[in-house]
Design an enzyme around this catalytic site. Sequence first.
Site, mmCIF file in Angstrom:
data_model
loop_
_atom_site.group_PDB
_atom_site.id
_atom_site.type_symbol
_atom_site.label_atom_id
_atom_site.label_comp_id
_atom_site.label_asym_id
_atom_site.label_seq_id
_atom_site.Cartn_x
_atom_site.Cartn_y
_atom_site.Cartn_z
ATOM 1 N N ASN A 82 11.459 21.074 152.196
ATOM 2 C CA ASN A 82 12.514 20.046 152.271
ATOM 3 C C ASN A 82 13.446 20.307 153.453
ATOM 4 O O ASN A 82 13.797 19.391 154.212
ATOM 5 C CB ASN A 82 13.365 20.046 150.987
ATOM 6 C CG ASN A 82 12.564 19.654 149.751
ATOM 7 O OD1 ASN A 82 11.484 19.116 149.848
ATOM 8 N ND2 ASN A 82 13.113 19.952 148.575
ATOM 9 N N GLY A 142 32.502 18.268 147.511
ATOM 10 C CA GLY A 142 32.322 18.518 148.940
ATOM 11 C C GLY A 142 31.916 19.934 149.263
ATOM 12 O O GLY A 142 31.306 20.618 148.438
ATOM 13 N N ASP A 193 18.947 10.484 141.854
ATOM 14 C CA ASP A 193 18.192 11.734 141.700
ATOM 15 C C ASP A 193 18.785 12.758 142.679
ATOM 16 O O ASP A 193 18.821 12.511 143.883
ATOM 17 C CB ASP A 193 16.714 11.457 142.029
ATOM 18 C CG ASP A 193 15.830 12.691 141.931
ATOM 19 O OD1 ASP A 193 16.345 13.759 141.564
ATOM 20 O OD2 ASP A 193 14.626 12.563 142.218
ATOM 21 N N GLY A 203 20.808 19.665 148.070
ATOM 22 C CA GLY A 203 21.234 20.913 148.714
ATOM 23 C C GLY A 203 20.395 21.190 149.956
ATOM 24 O O GLY A 203 20.910 21.654 150.984
ATOM 25 N N ASP A 204 19.109 20.918 149.868
ATOM 26 C CA ASP A 204 18.216 21.153 151.013
ATOM 27 C C ASP A 204 18.568 20.214 152.169
ATOM 28 O O ASP A 204 18.528 20.603 153.338
ATOM 29 C CB ASP A 204 16.754 20.918 150.616
ATOM 30 C CG ASP A 204 16.326 21.827 149.485
ATOM 31 O OD1 ASP A 204 16.844 22.956 149.425
ATOM 32 O OD2 ASP A 204 15.485 21.419 148.668
ATOM 33 N N GLY A 247 13.160 11.516 144.484
ATOM 34 C CA GLY A 247 12.272 12.441 145.190
ATOM 35 C C GLY A 247 12.980 13.223 146.273
ATOM 36 O O GLY A 247 14.129 12.916 146.635
HETATM 37 O O1 RIB Z 1 15.765 21.836 146.019
HETATM 38 C C1 RIB Z 1 14.843 20.930 145.480
HETATM 39 C C2 RIB Z 1 13.497 21.561 145.406
HETATM 40 O O2 RIB Z 1 13.553 22.637 144.502
HETATM 41 C C3 RIB Z 1 12.405 20.651 144.893
HETATM 42 O O3 RIB Z 1 11.774 19.913 145.874
HETATM 43 C C4 RIB Z 1 11.501 21.619 144.153
HETATM 44 O O4 RIB Z 1 10.258 21.793 144.764
HETATM 45 C C5 RIB Z 1 12.266 22.918 144.060
HETATM 46 O O5 RIB Z 1 11.756 23.836 144.917
#
Ligand code: RIB
Length: 297
Positions: free
Chosen positions: A42, A214, A236, A241-242, A284
């Site tokens: 991600n 924040g 969702d 975070g990613d 997703g």
């Molecule tokens: O941070 C979200 C991710 O955490 C998802 O995509 C899942 O694969 C987990 O690794």
Amino acid sequence: MKIAVVGSINIDQSVETDRIPRKGETIAGQSLKYTPGGKGANQAVAMGRLGAEVVFFGCVGDDANGKAMLENLESQGVSTTHIQTIENVPTGIALITVGDDDNTIIIVSGANHYVDKPYIDKIKHYLTEFDLVVLQNEIPKETNLYVIDFCNQNHIPVLFNPAPIEGVDMDIIEKVTYFTPNEHEAELLFQTNDYEELVKKYPEKLLITMGEKGVLVQLNDGETLTVPARKTKVVDTTGAGDTFCGCSINGVLKYGLDNLDEAKLKEILTYANAGAALITMKKGAIRSMPEPENIKE
Ligand code: RIB
């Protein structure tokens, strides 16, 4: 800017429900979807979309999920040349429940477990070519420590996203350039929820993301900066975070890693917050990553 992501690749199995079930409870789900994910993948995609040259270091299994993930990453502009396919091992899986404007995630590491020291020994000489190495905590803990030590010896900046927090050593924060827990992870690791006091100890290194409140960071000049999150209609939160970590690279691409003053940091974090907010409006992880033009808008 060349970024190496050493991390995890998963297929996300997401069930949508009205709410997260309680312990011992069975509830009905509305749908089940299989989508590309994994914190490493991600973050790599989020960074690649912003124009960074991203190379992924990790492992997939020799199954259909592994093939699909390699294709997906390539199609997103992330180099998969160094990803190893492990025989007779499944690709990592994340079992995700989406409900209550939040989620729960269980990871079955599969091939991610093979991102080990012998694998790093094979690829580590490449890491010296990168401006930044990005790590999360879905590969073995000792691998992360090994990569961090290697990067320290070779003066390569490291962004460590300590998610999931389990097994993260306190002393790792001393060794990395950026450390980006969310508030729950920070509380578990540092045993305090006085986040303002906490960030004071690690200026311009510790960035705590606090969901709708924040992100919090202490500046080198002594000021504490809170950059508010964007309000959205949450569908969702998977990958938020990613996306924040990935999008924080945008300003770094623009200004470099050094001399980030308050105005630049504010700009970087405002942009990253906007990216993270946008992904929560769709279902997703990788498939919902915002495009740069949407974030700017
Ligand atoms: O941070 C979200 C991710 O955490 C998802 O995509 C899942 O694969 C987990 O690794």
